[in-house]
Write a protein that holds these residues in place. Structure first.
Motif, PDB file in Angstrom:
ATOM      1  N   TYR A  42       0.839  -1.201   0.000  1.00 31.36           N
ATOM      2  CA  TYR A  42       0.000   0.000   0.000  1.00 31.36           C
ATOM      3  C   TYR A  42       0.872   1.249   0.000  1.00 31.36           C
ATOM      4  O   TYR A  42       0.682   2.168  -0.814  1.00 31.36           O
ATOM      5  CB  TYR A  42      -0.950   0.008   1.205  1.00 31.36           C
ATOM      6  CG  TYR A  42      -1.542   1.374   1.436  1.00 31.36           C
ATOM      7  CD1 TYR A  42      -2.577   1.846   0.643  1.00 31.36           C
ATOM      8  CD2 TYR A  42      -1.023   2.226   2.414  1.00 31.36           C
ATOM      9  CE1 TYR A  42      -3.092   3.115   0.808  1.00 31.36           C
ATOM     10  CE2 TYR A  42      -1.528   3.497   2.593  1.00 31.36           C
ATOM     11  CZ  TYR A  42      -2.561   3.946   1.787  1.00 31.36           C
ATOM     12  OH  TYR A  42      -3.056   5.222   1.952  1.00 31.36           O
ATOM     13  N   TYR A  43       1.824   1.305   0.911  1.00 33.21           N
ATOM     14  CA  TYR A  43       2.660   2.504   1.017  1.00 33.21           C
ATOM     15  C   TYR A  43       3.581   2.664  -0.190  1.00 33.21           C
ATOM     16  O   TYR A  43       3.910   3.787  -0.581  1.00 33.21           O
ATOM     17  CB  TYR A  43       3.475   2.467   2.304  1.00 33.21           C
ATOM     18  CG  TYR A  43       2.672   2.875   3.521  1.00 33.21           C
ATOM     19  CD1 TYR A  43       2.058   4.115   3.599  1.00 33.21           C
ATOM     20  CD2 TYR A  43       2.520   1.998   4.584  1.00 33.21           C
ATOM     21  CE1 TYR A  43       1.312   4.485   4.693  1.00 33.21           C
ATOM     22  CE2 TYR A  43       1.778   2.361   5.705  1.00 33.21           C
ATOM     23  CZ  TYR A  43       1.170   3.611   5.752  1.00 33.21           C
ATOM     24  OH  TYR A  43       0.435   3.966   6.855  1.00 33.21           O
ATOM     25  N   LYS A  44       3.997   1.559  -0.798  1.00 35.52           N
ATOM     26  CA  LYS A  44       4.906   1.637  -1.927  1.00 35.52           C
ATOM     27  C   LYS A  44       4.221   1.977  -3.233  1.00 35.52           C
ATOM     28  O   LYS A  44       4.820   2.604  -4.108  1.00 35.52           O
ATOM     29  CB  LYS A  44       5.649   0.301  -2.093  1.00 35.52           C
ATOM     30  CG  LYS A  44       6.805   0.098  -1.129  1.00 35.52           C
ATOM     31  CD  LYS A  44       7.529  -1.204  -1.467  1.00 35.52           C
ATOM     32  CE  LYS A  44       8.791  -1.375  -0.642  1.00 35.52           C
ATOM     33  NZ  LYS A  44       9.496  -2.642  -0.978  1.00 35.52           N
ATOM     34  N   THR A  45       2.965   1.554  -3.396  1.00 34.31           N
ATOM     35  CA  THR A  45       2.350   1.635  -4.723  1.00 34.31           C
ATOM     36  C   THR A  45       1.064   2.443  -4.812  1.00 34.31           C
ATOM     37  O   THR A  45       0.645   2.785  -5.919  1.00 34.31           O
ATOM     38  CB  THR A  45       2.056   0.226  -5.259  1.00 34.31           C
ATOM     39  OG1 THR A  45       1.038  -0.383  -4.445  1.00 34.31           O
ATOM     40  CG2 THR A  45       3.305  -0.646  -5.237  1.00 34.31           C
ATOM     41  N   MET A  46       0.408   2.739  -3.676  1.00 37.01           N
ATOM     42  CA  MET A  46      -0.891   3.416  -3.792  1.00 37.01           C
ATOM     43  C   MET A  46      -1.161   4.421  -2.686  1.00 37.01           C
ATOM     44  O   MET A  46      -2.298   4.870  -2.526  1.00 37.01           O
ATOM     45  CB  MET A  46      -2.016   2.376  -3.832  1.00 37.01           C
ATOM     46  CG  MET A  46      -2.184   1.563  -2.560  1.00 37.01           C
ATOM     47  SD  MET A  46      -3.407   0.229  -2.701  1.00 37.01           S
ATOM     48  CE  MET A  46      -2.403  -1.051  -3.471  1.00 37.01           C
ATOM     49  N   ASN A  47      -0.169   4.786  -1.909  1.00 35.79           N
ATOM     50  CA  ASN A  47      -0.396   5.695  -0.785  1.00 35.79           C
ATOM     51  C   ASN A  47      -1.066   6.983  -1.243  1.00 35.79           C
ATOM     52  O   ASN A  47      -0.501   7.771  -1.998  1.00 35.79           O
ATOM     53  CB  ASN A  47       0.931   6.017  -0.097  1.00 35.79           C
ATOM     54  CG  ASN A  47       0.727   6.943   1.084  1.00 35.79           C
ATOM     55  OD1 ASN A  47      -0.199   6.753   1.869  1.00 35.79           O
ATOM     56  ND2 ASN A  47       1.577   7.944   1.218  1.00 35.79           N
ATOM     57  N   SER A  48      -2.283   7.159  -0.794  1.00 36.34           N
ATOM     58  CA  SER A  48      -3.067   8.338  -1.146  1.00 36.34           C
ATOM     59  C   SER A  48      -4.290   8.363  -0.239  1.00 36.34           C
ATOM     60  O   SER A  48      -4.616   7.360   0.400  1.00 36.34           O
ATOM     61  CB  SER A  48      -3.517   8.275  -2.604  1.00 36.34           C
ATOM     62  OG  SER A  48      -4.258   9.428  -2.956  1.00 36.34           O
ATOM     63  N   ASN A  49      -4.960   9.507  -0.188  1.00 31.46           N
ATOM     64  CA  ASN A  49      -6.197   9.542   0.582  1.00 31.46           C
ATOM     65  C   ASN A  49      -7.325   8.907  -0.222  1.00 31.46           C
ATOM     66  O   ASN A  49      -7.233   8.765  -1.448  1.00 31.46           O
ATOM     67  CB  ASN A  49      -6.553  10.975   0.975  1.00 31.46           C
ATOM     68  CG  ASN A  49      -7.077  11.056   2.393  1.00 31.46           C
ATOM     69  OD1 ASN A  49      -7.853  10.207   2.813  1.00 31.46           O
ATOM     70  ND2 ASN A  49      -6.647  12.065   3.135  1.00 31.46           N
ATOM     71  N   VAL A  50      -8.376   8.509   0.492  1.00 31.21           N
ATOM     72  CA  VAL A  50      -9.467   7.773  -0.145  1.00 31.21           C
ATOM     73  C   VAL A  50     -10.701   8.651  -0.291  1.00 31.21           C
ATOM     74  O   VAL A  50     -10.881   9.636   0.432  1.00 31.21           O
ATOM     75  CB  VAL A  50      -9.829   6.503   0.662  1.00 31.21           C
ATOM     76  CG1 VAL A  50      -8.661   5.533   0.665  1.00 31.21           C
ATOM     77  CG2 VAL A  50     -10.225   6.853   2.095  1.00 31.21           C
ATOM     78  N   HIS A  51     -11.525   8.282  -1.276  1.00 35.19           N
ATOM     79  CA  HIS A  51     -12.843   8.897  -1.486  1.00 35.19           C
ATOM     80  C   HIS A  51     -12.767  10.351  -1.954  1.00 35.19           C
ATOM     81  O   HIS A  51     -13.795  11.018  -2.056  1.00 35.19           O
ATOM     82  CB  HIS A  51     -13.707   8.848  -0.199  1.00 35.19           C
ATOM     83  CG  HIS A  51     -13.886   7.499   0.369  1.00 35.19           C
ATOM     84  ND1 HIS A  51     -13.882   7.267   1.731  1.00 35.19           N
ATOM     85  CD2 HIS A  51     -14.070   6.282  -0.209  1.00 35.19           C
ATOM     86  CE1 HIS A  51     -14.053   5.978   1.966  1.00 35.19           C
ATOM     87  NE2 HIS A  51     -14.165   5.354   0.800  1.00 35.19           N
TER      88      HIS A  51
END
Length: 406
Positions: A42-51
């Protein structure tokens, strides 16, 4: 189940010159590679806020976060993902019910019924509700072995009982309480039931629709998931009627200068940036447990408890607490006049990690007429040889303290 030990990297080490034997899963479980890797990914490839964002990373994070919610829904057989509220853990979930539901619906003359064996997280919130609302806090009567007599329990639920709060599995006694029967009786009287499932969801199949519970709370870190993530399940109609207790971003629909409207479930109870990585890790934990099978884990845990009680029962001076059957997850005990903290220190020198203290259950300690106890709690990565090491450690402690006090 010994084949699963290799999945847990922390167990491949020595403590004080001895191979680590971890017998404190009732406090927190260890984490398998798959959970650790899911959080890392998650932290390496998609770390971002949701919604919020429409960019690629935001979409990936949202899909992973909401995907985890669906995994949890399936895991406990909730009717809808709207009934799955992510939070910090069991304590947070129980406090949400106490603050948002109980304080608004209970009044003077109503009764809250709980067990004297409850963890402080499922006791203190109801003390506070009683003080604020004028409701009366009452207690089920425990049998000498820490179980409930069904006839007495049913009789304790009256027309005044508006809320029953109880752990499905005691975090000290290992008792499996009859929550499905309690739910039926309290519903017949017009009340609701709140289940602390911190010690049950990790160890057995829990079906919220079969139990017909109104609320159920549990923590990810006790079920091979990350710390800081938990779940409150609530029936949709009840959650819809409740007000959020945290306000801010993401839980709102519209905001004016003088008033605001809330989003629909489950997001109205998830204000602010949620515990995204924790939820992703929890989803991976669900996948891992389901790959083994909860019935398999349940049978293994119960076998280890029975084996531990048999082996420990061979030692003189060991007092064990709780029922001799229909229990899971742990054995709580004392050894002669040795203080549990001293015992835990001796065992730690042997590389054996257990719990010692009151286990956040001070009223239960007084009921047991002890100041503290030792607790060995088991999980899928433990086996009979771990218990044999524990018994050997107890023998060494008996010899050491016997010599000290001669």
């Amino acid at each position: 189940m010994s084949q699963y030990i290799k999945d847990f990297p922390i167990l491949d080490q020595q403590v004080n010159g001895n191979p680590l034997i971890y017998l404190d899963s009732g406090a927190t479980s260890q984490k398998p590679f798959k959970v650790i890797e899911a959080v890392e990914t998650y932290y390496k490839t998609m770390n971002s806020n949701v919604h919020r964002g429409v960019h690629t990373l935001g979409s990936r994070a949202t899909d992973a976060y909401e995907g985890a919610r669906e995994k949890v829904r399936r895991f406990i057989n909730a009717g809808s993902t709207q009934e799955i509220i992510f939070n910090r853990g069991t304590t947070t979930g129980l406090n949400l019910v106490a603050s948002s539901y109980a304080r608004e619906n209970l009044k003077e003359g109503d009764e809250i019924l709980i067990s004297p064996s409850e963890h402080h997280s499922n006791l203190i919130p109801w003390q506070q509700v009683a003080k604020v609302t004028g409701a009366t806090l009452k207690y089920f009567e425990l049998e000498p072995d820490g179980t409930l007599d069904l006839n007495k329990a049913k009789a304790a639920i009256t027309d005044r009982t508006k809320l029953v709060a109880i752990a499905q599995v005691s975090n000290v006694l290992g008792t499996v309480f009859p929550v499905k029967e309690l739910a039926g009786w309290v519903h017949a009287k017009g009340g609701v039931i709140v289940i602390d499932a911190a010690q049950s969801v990790p160890h057995m199949k829990v079906d919220v629709q079969d139990l017909d519970c109104d609320f159920l709370a549990f923590s990810g870190h006790k079920m091979v998931g990350p710390t800081g993530i938990g779940v409150l399940y609530g029936k949709e109609a009840l959650l819809n009627a409740m007000e959020p207790i945290e306000f801010g971003g993401e839980m709102i629909s519209t905001v004016g200068l003088y008033d605001s409207d809330w989003k629909e479930l489950p997001w109205k109870f998830e204000g602010g940036t949620p515990i995204i990585a924790g939820a992703v890790g929890l989803g991976a934990a669900v996948d891992y447990l389901e790959s083994i099978g909860m019935d398999t884990i349940d049978a293994h845990d119960r076998h280890l408890v029975a084996y531990a009680m048999e082996r420990m029962g061979e030692l003189e001076g060991v007092s064990m607490y709780g029922p001799r059957k229909d229990r899971t997850g742990m054995v709580t005990f004392n050894l002669d006049t040795v203080h549990p903290h001293d015992l835990a220190t001796v065992l730690d020198a042997e590389g054996i990690a257990i719990r010692a203290g009151h286990h956040c259950c001070q009223p239960l300690m007084r009921w047991l007429e002890v100041t503290a106890t030792a607790r060995a709690s088991f999980y899928l990565y433990n086996n009979e040889s771990d218990i044999d090491r524990l018994v050997a450690g107890l023998k060494k402690a008996k010899e050491y303290f016997g010599n000290v006090f001669r």
